[in-house]
Enzyme design. Structure first.
Site, PDB file in Angstrom:
ATOM      1  N   ARG A 108       1.983   5.645 -23.454  1.00  0.00           N
ATOM      2  CA  ARG A 108       3.183   5.478 -24.278  1.00  0.00           C
ATOM      3  C   ARG A 108       3.545   4.009 -24.474  1.00  0.00           C
ATOM      4  O   ARG A 108       3.972   3.596 -25.558  1.00  0.00           O
ATOM      5  CB  ARG A 108       4.360   6.212 -23.621  1.00  0.00           C
ATOM      6  CG  ARG A 108       5.642   6.221 -24.438  1.00  0.00           C
ATOM      7  CD  ARG A 108       5.503   7.052 -25.687  1.00  0.00           C
ATOM      8  NE  ARG A 108       5.168   6.291 -26.872  1.00  0.00           N
ATOM      9  CZ  ARG A 108       4.607   6.810 -27.954  1.00  0.00           C
ATOM     10  NH1 ARG A 108       4.310   8.077 -28.018  1.00  0.00           N
ATOM     11  NH2 ARG A 108       4.334   6.049 -28.986  1.00  0.00           N
ATOM     12  N   LYS A 141      16.103 -11.800 -37.954  1.00  0.00           N
ATOM     13  CA  LYS A 141      16.647 -10.482 -37.641  1.00  0.00           C
ATOM     14  C   LYS A 141      15.572  -9.658 -36.939  1.00  0.00           C
ATOM     15  O   LYS A 141      14.934  -8.789 -37.513  1.00  0.00           O
ATOM     16  CB  LYS A 141      17.135  -9.789 -38.911  1.00  0.00           C
ATOM     17  CG  LYS A 141      18.313 -10.505 -39.560  1.00  0.00           C
ATOM     18  CD  LYS A 141      18.717  -9.872 -40.876  1.00  0.00           C
ATOM     19  CE  LYS A 141      19.857 -10.640 -41.534  1.00  0.00           C
ATOM     20  NZ  LYS A 141      20.239 -10.090 -42.847  1.00  0.00           N
ATOM     21  N   LYS A 173      24.833 -24.040 -43.893  1.00  0.00           N
ATOM     22  CA  LYS A 173      25.613 -23.008 -44.569  1.00  0.00           C
ATOM     23  C   LYS A 173      27.019 -23.539 -44.823  1.00  0.00           C
ATOM     24  O   LYS A 173      27.326 -24.697 -44.531  1.00  0.00           O
ATOM     25  CB  LYS A 173      25.628 -21.733 -43.735  1.00  0.00           C
ATOM     26  CG  LYS A 173      24.228 -21.179 -43.472  1.00  0.00           C
ATOM     27  CD  LYS A 173      24.266 -19.819 -42.801  1.00  0.00           C
ATOM     28  CE  LYS A 173      22.856 -19.276 -42.596  1.00  0.00           C
ATOM     29  NZ  LYS A 173      22.852 -17.904 -42.060  1.00  0.00           N
ATOM     30  N   GLU A 202      21.905 -23.700 -48.029  1.00  0.00           N
ATOM     31  CA  GLU A 202      22.303 -22.436 -48.651  1.00  0.00           C
ATOM     32  C   GLU A 202      23.488 -22.672 -49.582  1.00  0.00           C
ATOM     33  O   GLU A 202      24.480 -23.303 -49.200  1.00  0.00           O
ATOM     34  CB  GLU A 202      22.693 -21.427 -47.568  1.00  0.00           C
ATOM     35  CG  GLU A 202      23.172 -20.092 -48.114  1.00  0.00           C
ATOM     36  CD  GLU A 202      23.607 -19.147 -47.013  1.00  0.00           C
ATOM     37  OE1 GLU A 202      22.730 -18.668 -46.274  1.00  0.00           O
ATOM     38  OE2 GLU A 202      24.822 -18.899 -46.888  1.00  0.00           O
ATOM     39  N   ASP A 223      21.865 -17.738 -52.364  1.00  0.00           N
ATOM     40  CA  ASP A 223      22.331 -16.579 -51.607  1.00  0.00           C
ATOM     41  C   ASP A 223      23.144 -15.631 -52.483  1.00  0.00           C
ATOM     42  O   ASP A 223      24.199 -15.991 -53.007  1.00  0.00           O
ATOM     43  CB  ASP A 223      23.187 -17.050 -50.428  1.00  0.00           C
ATOM     44  CG  ASP A 223      23.630 -15.906 -49.534  1.00  0.00           C
ATOM     45  OD1 ASP A 223      22.801 -15.005 -49.283  1.00  0.00           O
ATOM     46  OD2 ASP A 223      24.790 -15.903 -49.099  1.00  0.00           O
TER      47      ASP A 223
END
Length: 287
Positions: A108, A141, A173, A202, A223
Site C-alpha cells: 500500500r 499548492k 504582490k 503580479e 492575475d
C-alpha cells in the site's frame, strides 16, 4: 521555450523523500501487520508485477527502492520502465521478487507514492500536450513535505516548474507594493537586495501595465485578467518590453487555456496540476 523560471526539478534523490517514507512506514506499521504476520510464514516467496490499470505517465519509481531499503526487505526490484514512460492498461512496469511477507507489508505504501506522483505527471502531460505553445507551470499548492516530489512529477509529465520555494525567486504582490510605496520602488528595492534573483510582479489591472513595464521585472503576472484585458496586456508588453516574460494565473479554465493558446511563450500557472489529483490506477499483482 525554457521549461520554468528557475532550475527545474529534473530528478529526485533519496534525501528528497526519505523522511516521507519513514513517516509512511511508521504510520502503516506501528506494530507490524497482524494479518500478514499471522497467516504467512517468513520464508514464503513470491513474484509480484507492478501493473498499470489505465493510461497515464509513470512517475516515482525511486521511492520504491527507498521503501525496500528502509524495511530491510529481502526483495529485489527489477524495473522494466523508467519515470516518464507512457502507460496503457496492462503495461507491466517492473517486478518484485522475494519475501512474500515483505511485499505484502510494503504494497500500500509503495502504491500510494507511485499512484499519486503518476497522477500528477498524467495531469501535466494532458495539459502540456493539448497546449504545446504554452508554458504550463505548477504552483506551491502542494502537500507539505511533497513539494519537490510534486514538482518533479509535473516536469516528468511535460509541464514546467515555477519557483520551488520562497527563497528561490521573488514575487511581488499588492501587499509588497503597498509597503514599498510603488511598483517601481518595490522592484528596485528587492533587486538591489537580491542581485541575480529573478523578480516576478503580479498585477490585477490593465492600468498598471505601463508602470509594471517601466519597473522591468523579469516576469509580469496577469492575475485574473479578462480575455479582453489579457490580449491588450500581452500586446503592450510584447510590443514595448519583449524581454519581460508574461504569465497568466487565476481561474484558469479549459476555455481560458484555449484562448491563451493563441499566444506564443505565455506562462500559465495552475494549482490544478498538483492540488486536484486523481491517483493513477496502478496495482501490485502478486503471483
Amino acid at each position: 521555450m525554457i521549461r520554468g523560471y528557475t532550475t527545474p526539478v529534473t530528478e529526485i534523490s533519496e534525501k528528497d523523500f526519505e523522511s516521507l517514507v519513514t513517516l509512511a512506514l511508521e504510520e502503516d506499521l506501528p506494530a507490524g501487520d497482524i494479518t500478514t504476520d499471522t497467516l504467512f510464514r517468513s520464508d514464503e516467496l513470491c513474484k509480484a508485477e507492478l501493473l498499470a490499470k489505465e493510461e497515464g505517465v509513470l512517475c516515482g519509481l525511486a521511492v520504491l527502492e527507498c521503501i525496500i531499503r528502509k524495511t530491510n526487505a529481502n526483495v529485489v526490484w527489477k524495473p522494466i520502465l523508467t519515470d516518464g514512460a507512457t502507460l496503457s492498461k496492462g503495461t507491466v512496469i517492473g517486478t518484485l521478487e522475494g519475501s512474500l511477507v515483505s511485499v505484502l507489508k510494503m504494497e500500500r505504501i509503495l502504491l500510494n507514492f507511485i499512484q499519486y506522483l503518476s497522477g500528477i505527471a498524467t495531469n501535466a502531460s494532458k495539459v502540456a500536450k493539448e497546449f504545446p505553445n504554452l508554458l504550463i507551470l505548477d504552483t506551491r499548492k502542494t502537500l507539505p513535505g511533497y513539494r519537490k516530489l510534486a514538482k518533479y512529477a509535473v516536469y516528468t509529465g511535460g509541464g514546467a516548474n515555477h519557483r520551488l520555494n520562497l527563497s528561490e525567486m521573488a514575487m511581488l504582490k499588492d501587499n509588497h507594493v503597498a509597503k514599498a510605496g510603488s511598483i517601481q520602488s518595490a522592484v528596485q528595492i528587492v533587486r538591489n537586495a537580491n542581485p541575480g534573483k529573478k523578480i516576478e510582479l503580479e498585477i490585477d489591472a490593465l492600468s498598471q501595465i505601463d508602470e509594471a513595464m517601466n519597473a522591468n521585472p523579469d516576469i509580469i503576472l496577469l492575475d485574473n485578467f479578462s480575455d479582453s484585458d489579457t490580449e491588450k496586456a500581452i500586446e503592450r508588453i510584447k510590443g514595448n518590453s519583449p524581454q519581460i516574460r508574461i504569465e497568466c494565473s487565476g481561474g484558469i479554465t479549459p476555455e481560458k487555456l484555449k484562448f491563451l493558446s493563441r499566444f506564443q511563450d505565455i506562462g500559465v500557472s495552475m494549482g490544478y496540476l498538483t492540488h486536484t489529483v486523481k491517483f493513477l490506477d496502478i496495482s501490485l499483482d502478486i503471483k
